[in-house]
Design a protein around this motif. Structure first.
Motif, mmCIF file in Angstrom:
data_model
loop_
_atom_site.group_PDB
_atom_site.id
_atom_site.type_symbol
_atom_site.label_atom_id
_atom_site.label_comp_id
_atom_site.label_asym_id
_atom_site.label_seq_id
_atom_site.Cartn_x
_atom_site.Cartn_y
_atom_site.Cartn_z
ATOM 1 N N TRP A 30 49.838 -39.240 -108.509
ATOM 2 C CA TRP A 30 49.417 -40.528 -109.031
ATOM 3 C C TRP A 30 50.518 -41.008 -109.967
ATOM 4 O O TRP A 30 50.885 -40.305 -110.894
ATOM 5 C CB TRP A 30 48.105 -40.402 -109.797
ATOM 6 N N VAL A 31 51.039 -42.193 -109.714
ATOM 7 C CA VAL A 31 52.108 -42.731 -110.552
ATOM 8 C C VAL A 31 51.539 -43.864 -111.391
ATOM 9 O O VAL A 31 50.975 -44.821 -110.867
ATOM 10 C CB VAL A 31 53.299 -43.218 -109.700
ATOM 11 N N ASP A 32 51.699 -43.710 -112.690
ATOM 12 C CA ASP A 32 51.194 -44.676 -113.655
ATOM 13 C C ASP A 32 51.991 -45.977 -113.595
ATOM 14 O O ASP A 32 53.195 -45.972 -113.349
ATOM 15 C CB ASP A 32 51.287 -44.079 -115.058
ATOM 16 N N LYS A 33 51.283 -47.066 -113.849
ATOM 17 C CA LYS A 33 51.888 -48.404 -113.885
ATOM 18 C C LYS A 33 53.142 -48.437 -114.757
ATOM 19 O O LYS A 33 54.147 -49.041 -114.390
ATOM 20 C CB LYS A 33 50.844 -49.387 -114.412
ATOM 21 N N ASN A 34 53.115 -47.764 -115.897
ATOM 22 C CA ASN A 34 54.247 -47.782 -116.829
ATOM 23 C C ASN A 34 55.437 -46.946 -116.354
ATOM 24 O O ASN A 34 56.538 -47.101 -116.861
ATOM 25 C CB ASN A 34 53.810 -47.307 -118.212
ATOM 26 N N GLU A 35 55.226 -46.040 -115.413
ATOM 27 C CA GLU A 35 56.303 -45.198 -114.887
ATOM 28 C C GLU A 35 56.760 -45.634 -113.501
ATOM 29 O O GLU A 35 57.755 -45.141 -112.983
ATOM 30 C CB GLU A 35 55.839 -43.743 -114.825
ATOM 31 N N PHE A 36 56.017 -46.565 -112.918
ATOM 32 C CA PHE A 36 56.220 -46.917 -111.518
ATOM 33 C C PHE A 36 57.634 -47.429 -111.232
ATOM 34 O O PHE A 36 58.243 -47.050 -110.241
ATOM 35 C CB PHE A 36 55.188 -47.966 -111.101
ATOM 36 N N SER A 42 60.337 -46.695 -112.533
ATOM 37 C CA SER A 42 61.407 -45.724 -112.773
ATOM 38 C C SER A 42 61.531 -44.681 -111.660
ATOM 39 O O SER A 42 62.432 -43.848 -111.714
ATOM 40 C CB SER A 42 61.202 -45.027 -114.116
ATOM 41 N N ILE A 43 60.657 -44.721 -110.658
ATOM 42 C CA ILE A 43 60.760 -43.752 -109.563
ATOM 43 C C ILE A 43 61.425 -44.408 -108.362
ATOM 44 O O ILE A 43 61.483 -45.630 -108.246
ATOM 45 C CB ILE A 43 59.381 -43.191 -109.148
ATOM 46 N N LYS A 44 61.903 -43.583 -107.447
ATOM 47 C CA LYS A 44 62.516 -44.085 -106.216
ATOM 48 C C LYS A 44 61.431 -44.125 -105.146
ATOM 49 O O LYS A 44 60.816 -43.101 -104.837
ATOM 50 C CB LYS A 44 63.666 -43.168 -105.798
ATOM 51 N N ILE A 45 61.203 -45.315 -104.601
ATOM 52 C CA ILE A 45 60.190 -45.504 -103.570
ATOM 53 C C ILE A 45 60.819 -46.234 -102.396
ATOM 54 O O ILE A 45 61.695 -47.077 -102.571
ATOM 55 C CB ILE A 45 58.961 -46.262 -104.132
ATOM 56 N N LYS A 46 60.407 -45.870 -101.204
ATOM 57 C CA LYS A 46 60.890 -46.524 -99.982
ATOM 58 C C LYS A 46 59.721 -47.130 -99.241
ATOM 59 O O LYS A 46 58.655 -46.523 -99.181
ATOM 60 C CB LYS A 46 61.603 -45.511 -99.070
ATOM 61 N N PRO A 47 59.884 -48.304 -98.643
ATOM 62 C CA PRO A 47 61.024 -49.177 -98.849
ATOM 63 C C PRO A 47 61.068 -49.679 -100.286
ATOM 64 O O PRO A 47 60.038 -49.816 -100.943
ATOM 65 C CB PRO A 47 60.806 -50.332 -97.871
ATOM 66 N N ASP A 48 62.278 -49.952 -100.755
ATOM 67 C CA ASP A 48 62.456 -50.314 -102.162
ATOM 68 C C ASP A 48 61.852 -51.675 -102.517
ATOM 69 O O ASP A 48 61.753 -52.007 -103.688
ATOM 70 C CB ASP A 48 63.914 -50.235 -102.583
ATOM 71 N N ILE A 49 61.397 -52.416 -101.542
ATOM 72 C CA ILE A 49 60.680 -53.670 -101.824
ATOM 73 C C ILE A 49 59.373 -53.394 -102.559
ATOM 74 O O ILE A 49 58.806 -54.287 -103.165
ATOM 75 C CB ILE A 49 60.403 -54.485 -100.544
#
Length: 155
Positions: A118-124, A126-133
């Motif tokens: 679970w990724v918090d709104k405040n940390e979202f 700062s992580i690498k997510i694909k697709p980057d959109i």
């Protein structure tokens, strides 16, 4: 229904259809990644031949997390062009906003070869997510259906 994923090689380009979902709770969104990847993705998977994207996302969440999900609405239809594993990909991705009454572990956990968290709104951001959109929380939750064409920039 066929048990074959829509995933074909056409002249060196992998063409596939993926259905995934956004499930969130307490300003956190559920993401996953393979152990060997350096990025996260929305939970979901390949659509099978003669299977709707709605059935596919429900099946994927059941297979991966043993939970039943309900569709709130379709958020995005993404034409995603990228390279992965040394191959070019052309992916048609359907992204649904989901809800569930089933229990999902609250912390990070591993199931099969997937790492879920679970990724918090405040940390979202700062992580690498694909697709980057999908790397921007506010954009992810704009809740307006969009057709997006994403061409990943090769560095």
């Amino acid at each position: 229904m066929s048990n074959k994923d829509i995933n074909v090689d056409i002249n060196g380009v992998i063409v596939s259809v993926r259905s995934c979902g956004i499930i969130y709770n307490d300003d956190k969104v559920l993401l996953h990644k393979k152990e060997y990847d350096d990025f996260y993705a929305l939970v979901g998977g390949r659509v099978k031949a003669n299977e709707s994207t709605v059935i596919a996302v429900k099946r994927e969440f059941y297979e991966e997390l043993n939970i039943n999900v309900d569709i709130i609405n379709l958020l995005y239809c993404v034409e995603n062009f990228f390279e992965y594993g040394g191959k070019k990909h052309h992916e048609l991705m359907f992204v649904y906003l989901l809800k569930t009454d089933d229990i999902i572990p609250s912390g990070s956990f591993i199931k099969d070869e997937n790492f879920f968290c679970w990724v918090d709104k405040n940390e979202f951001n700062s992580i690498k997510i694909k697709p980057d959109i999908f790397a921007n929380w506010e954009e992810l939750f704009s809740l307006k259906s969009k057709h997006i064409i994403n061409i990943e920039r090769v560095k």
